[in-house]
Design an enzyme around this catalytic site. Structure first.
Site, PDB file in Angstrom:
ATOM      1  N   HIS A  61      -3.240  -0.313  24.787  1.00  0.00           N
ATOM      2  CA  HIS A  61      -3.621  -1.709  24.599  1.00  0.00           C
ATOM      3  C   HIS A  61      -4.855  -1.982  25.443  1.00  0.00           C
ATOM      4  O   HIS A  61      -5.322  -1.113  26.198  1.00  0.00           O
ATOM      5  CB  HIS A  61      -2.478  -2.649  24.973  1.00  0.00           C
ATOM      6  CG  HIS A  61      -1.334  -2.606  24.007  1.00  0.00           C
ATOM      7  ND1 HIS A  61      -1.417  -3.136  22.741  1.00  0.00           N
ATOM      8  CD2 HIS A  61      -0.093  -2.077  24.110  1.00  0.00           C
ATOM      9  CE1 HIS A  61      -0.276  -2.950  22.102  1.00  0.00           C
ATOM     10  NE2 HIS A  61       0.543  -2.295  22.910  1.00  0.00           N
ATOM     11  N   ASP A  62      -5.355  -3.197  25.334  1.00  0.00           N
ATOM     12  CA  ASP A  62      -6.587  -3.594  26.014  1.00  0.00           C
ATOM     13  C   ASP A  62      -6.629  -3.112  27.457  1.00  0.00           C
ATOM     14  O   ASP A  62      -7.620  -2.519  27.900  1.00  0.00           O
ATOM     15  CB  ASP A  62      -6.714  -5.121  25.957  1.00  0.00           C
ATOM     16  CG  ASP A  62      -7.950  -5.661  26.647  1.00  0.00           C
ATOM     17  OD1 ASP A  62      -8.012  -5.610  27.894  1.00  0.00           O
ATOM     18  OD2 ASP A  62      -8.853  -6.165  25.951  1.00  0.00           O
TER      19      ASP A  62
ATOM     20  N   ASP B 110     -10.218  -5.736  23.615  1.00  0.00           N
ATOM     21  CA  ASP B 110      -9.943  -6.106  22.228  1.00  0.00           C
ATOM     22  C   ASP B 110     -11.115  -6.824  21.574  1.00  0.00           C
ATOM     23  O   ASP B 110     -11.509  -6.492  20.453  1.00  0.00           O
ATOM     24  CB  ASP B 110      -8.713  -7.010  22.155  1.00  0.00           C
ATOM     25  CG  ASP B 110      -7.409  -6.227  22.258  1.00  0.00           C
ATOM     26  OD1 ASP B 110      -7.458  -4.987  22.251  1.00  0.00           O
ATOM     27  OD2 ASP B 110      -6.351  -6.858  22.355  1.00  0.00           O
TER      28      ASP B 110
ATOM     29  N   LEU C 197       0.810  -1.217   0.000  1.00  0.00           N
ATOM     30  CA  LEU C 197       0.000   0.000   0.000  1.00  0.00           C
ATOM     31  C   LEU C 197       0.847   1.271   0.000  1.00  0.00           C
ATOM     32  O   LEU C 197       0.299   2.372  -0.018  1.00  0.00           O
ATOM     33  CB  LEU C 197      -0.953  -0.002   1.200  1.00  0.00           C
ATOM     34  CG  LEU C 197      -2.014  -1.106   1.189  1.00  0.00           C
ATOM     35  CD1 LEU C 197      -2.878  -1.024   2.439  1.00  0.00           C
ATOM     36  CD2 LEU C 197      -2.892  -1.031  -0.061  1.00  0.00           C
TER      37      LEU C 197
END
Length: 365
Positions: free
Chosen positions: A124-125, A154, A59
Site C-alpha cells: 500500500h501507499d 497513491d 470479465l
C-alpha cells in the site's frame, strides 16, 4: 463548452485509488471515460468515479471479454490498476489490445511496477513511499516517521503520474507515434516527487531522519504550531523579509535565522508564544508577508474565501484542476454503477434482445 481532452475515449477497468484518480483527471477535462465494473459492484468515493459512463461487465465471462475488447478497439486509451499479469490472464493484456488497436495507449498503475523483484508483492501507499525513500524524512525528530495519509504514493506519485503519462503518450500518438504501454509505478513516482530533496543531498544539505531538514520541520520558521484553542497554524517564512514579518509579529528579533544550532531553542520560544492565542486570532494578527496560515479541516477549507472565489471545491469535493482559460473543465457529473451499460452496448451494435440475454446470464449489469 468541451474540455481540453474532449474527443478522447478512455476505457477504465474499475479499481480503487490511484487508477480511478488518473481516470477522474482525464474525465474532468472532457475525455469520454467508460468505466467497466463487475455487475453489482458499488463505487467508492464519488469524486474518484465522477464524470464516467459506468457500465457493468462480467470479465470472467467470454462474452464480457469480447465486449471489453470491442470497446478498446475504438478507444484512444486504457487504464487498469491490477497486479502484473491479471489483465493478461483475462485475455486483455497489452499484446492483445495493442494487436487489436496499434494506436492504443495502455496505462498500467501499480505500486511496484510491471517488473522488478517486488512486482508481485502486495503493498500500500505507506510501503511504496517507504521504499522510495520519502517516508524516512516525514515526522518529528526522535519519533517514528509520520504516515502522510496516502497522498504521496497513491495520488501524487501514482494517479497523477499516470495521468501525465497517458496525456504524454496520447499526444505522441497524435504526432505520429504508435500506441504503447505506460508503466506507472507508485515507487517511481514517489521517488520523483523528492527530486528537489535529492538536489539538497547532492549539495550536502540533506540530513536523514524525520524532521531533520529545513522543509521537514527542523527550522522554526517552517513548521506548524499549536494555538491556545488546540488548533494549529502553519508557518512558512523562509525568505528574510518574510521571516522579519514573522518575528516582528511574535515580538522576537530577526538575528540568526539560518543558525541551525539555535533552531531548537527558538522553536520552543515560538511554540510558547503561539500557545497564548487562538488560531483565528493569530491568523488575523499577522500580515500576509509573515506567511502564517490557519491549518484548516476539510469543511473549513471548502468555506475559505480564497477557495470559494476560485471554485476550488464543488459539490462536496475538490473541483477539477488546473484551470484552463479557453477550454475550462465541464461541471463534474455523478454516475451510478451500471447506469450506462445499455446505452454503451447499443452504441456497439447490440440490440435489445441481445442485451436482455446478456443480462439474464449475468454477463452485464
Amino acid at each position: 463548452m468541451p474540455g481540453t481532452l474532449s474527443g478522447l475515449r478512455i476505457v477504465e477497468f474499475g479499481g480503487i485509488g490511484p487508477a480511478p484518480f488518473a481516470a477522474m483527471m482525464l474525465a474532468d477535462h472532457g475525455a469520454e471515460v467508460i468505466r467497466i465494473e463487475r455487475p453489482g459492484a458499488s463505487f467508492g468515493p464519488h469524486a474518484l468515479t465522477r464524470s464516467r459512463k459506468a457500465i457493468g461487465i462480467e470479465l470472467k465471462a467470454l462474452e464480457g471479454i469480447e465486449i471489453a475488447r470491442t470497446l478498446c478497439r475504438d478507444a484512444d486509451g486504457v487504464i487498469e490498476g491490477f497486479r502484473p499479469g491479471v489483465m493478461e490472464r483475462l485475455g486483455l493484456g497489452p499484446d492483445v489490445l495493442l494487436g487489436d488497436n496499434p494506436a492504443l495507449v495502455y496505462g498500467r498503475m501499480t505500486g511496484w511496477g510491471q517488473d522488478g523483484p517486488l512486482a508481485q508483492a502486495p503493498g500500500h501507499d505507506i510501503n511504496y513511499i517507504a521504499v522510495a525513500g520519502l517516508l524516512d524524512g516525514i515526522g518529528q525528530p526522535g519519533a517514528p516517521p509520520t504516515t502522510p495519509v496516502n497522498y504521496l504514493g497513491d495520488f501524487g506519485g501514482g494517479g497523477m503520474l499516470l495521468a501525465f503519462g497517458m496525456v504524454s503518450a496520447l499526444l505522441a500518438v497524435k504526432m505520429g507515434a504508435p500506441g504503447q504501454v505506460v508503466d506507472a509505478a507508485m515507487t517511481d513516482g514517489a521517488a520523483l516527487l523528492a527530486s528537489m530533496s535529492w538536489g539538497f543531498k547532492v549539495a550536502g544539505m540533506w540530513h536523514d531522519g524525520p524532521g531533520a531538514n529545513l522543509l521537514s520541520g527542523a527550522a522554526p520558521f517552517y513548521r506548524t504550531y499549536t494555538c491556545a484553542d488546540g488548533k494549529h497554524v502553519a508557518v512558512g517564512a523562509i525568505e528574510p523579509q518574510f521571516y522579519a514579518a514573522l518575528v516582528a509579529g511574535l515580538g522576537e528579533d530577526a538575528a540568526g535565522q539560518m543558525d541551525a544550532a539555535a533552531w531548537p531553542a527558538r522553536a520552543e520560544r515560538f511554540a510558547a508564544i503561539f500557545a497564548t492565542r487562538t488560531r483565528n486570532a493569530w491568523t488575523a494578527h499577522f500580515a500576509p508577508e509573515a506567511c502564517v496560515s490557519p491549518v484548516l479541516t476539510f469543511d473549513e477549507a471548502a468555506a475559505h474565501p480564497h477557495n470559494a472565489a476560485r471554485g476550488t471545491f464543488a459539490a462536496g469535493a475538490p473541483a477539477p484542476a488546473p484551470h484552463f482559460a479557453a477550454t475550462p473543465a465541464p461541471p463534474p457529473k455523478t454516475s451510478q454503477p451500471g447506469e450506462w451499460t445499455d446505452r454503451v452496448l447499443a452504441e456497439l451494435g447490440y440490440d435489445s434482445p441481445q442485451i436482455a440475454a446478456l443480462r439474464a446470464v449475468g454477463t452485464i449489469g
